[in-house]
Design an enzyme around this catalytic site. Structure first.
Site, PDB file in Angstrom:
ATOM      1  N   HIS A 102      39.592  45.555  41.078  1.00  0.00           N
ATOM      2  CA  HIS A 102      39.761  44.806  42.325  1.00  0.00           C
ATOM      3  C   HIS A 102      38.786  45.307  43.397  1.00  0.00           C
ATOM      4  O   HIS A 102      38.220  44.510  44.151  1.00  0.00           O
ATOM      5  CB  HIS A 102      41.201  44.902  42.837  1.00  0.00           C
ATOM      6  N   SER A 115      47.318  36.866  35.471  1.00  0.00           N
ATOM      7  CA  SER A 115      47.191  35.403  35.497  1.00  0.00           C
ATOM      8  C   SER A 115      45.959  34.935  36.258  1.00  0.00           C
ATOM      9  O   SER A 115      45.618  33.762  36.207  1.00  0.00           O
ATOM     10  CB  SER A 115      48.438  34.785  36.136  1.00  0.00           C
TER      11      SER A 115
END
Length: 191
Positions: free
Chosen positions: A56, A15
């Site tokens: 990440h 998301s």
């Protein structure tokens, strides 16, 4: 000793919640002249997870402020030896922490163990808050309706829901991220 500011950020898978959490942590650190700490709770168990971890890490390497990464899949309070009142800690993510605490110990999911696990996670969060300037917790929304037929998934979703409620109750701000757009559910300005 004052408790750290607490931010809770949740959303569905992919998301944009981790990106928003990292941006929020960086802005907080710049504004407060703080250091950045990434508390990784995930374990690499397949190629997709390895790809997400790498993405990440690459995102954090581009940060204007360097990140110190800590990998604690359980017992998150261990980070307190490496942080101080000038630290912003980003815990990513609560869902993997709950998974690790519940299912890696090979214990039956009985009421006493579930209560101990809930208390352990909340105590870890409070311990970090006592030693940091800001704690940002990332989690996932889990759809509960179709999984009630599976005892393990039902127990996991119930534990996660209870933790979400307890954390948001204590949080200074809470966000739901959908389609990359953060929607404030509680609190005011993030910094």
């Amino acid at each position: 000793m004052a408790k750290a500011a607490l931010y809770f950020i949740t959303g569905g898978v992919r998301s944009g919640k981790s990106r928003f959490a990292e941006q929020t942590a960086q802005e907080w650190a710049i504004e407060q002249h703080a250091t950045l700490h990434y508390l990784a709770c995930g374990r690499v168990f397949d190629a997709e997870m390895a790809e997400r971890v790498n993405r990440h890490q690459e995102d954090r390497e581009k940060s204007p402020i360097p990140w110190k990464t800590w990998e604690f899949p359980t017992d998150i309070e261990r980070i307190v030896d490496g942080i101080n009142q000038d630290s912003v800690v980003l815990l990513d993510c609560l869902t993997t922490l709950v998974d690790n605490e519940l299912f890696t110990q090979q214990k039956p999911l009985e009421a006493e163990f579930l209560e101990e696990t809930f208390i352990k996670i909340m105590n870890g969060i409070e311990e970090i808050q006592r030693h940091a300037a800001c704690l940002i917790i990332v989690s996932n929304e889990v759809i509960q309706e179709p999984i009630f037929h599976n005892e393990f998934l039902h127990t996991y979703a119930k534990m996660l829901g209870l933790l979400h409620q307890a954390i948001v109750e204590r949080a200074d701000a809470a966000y739901m991220v959908e389609w990359g757009i953060p929607v404030m559910k509680k609190g005011g300005t993030p910094i």
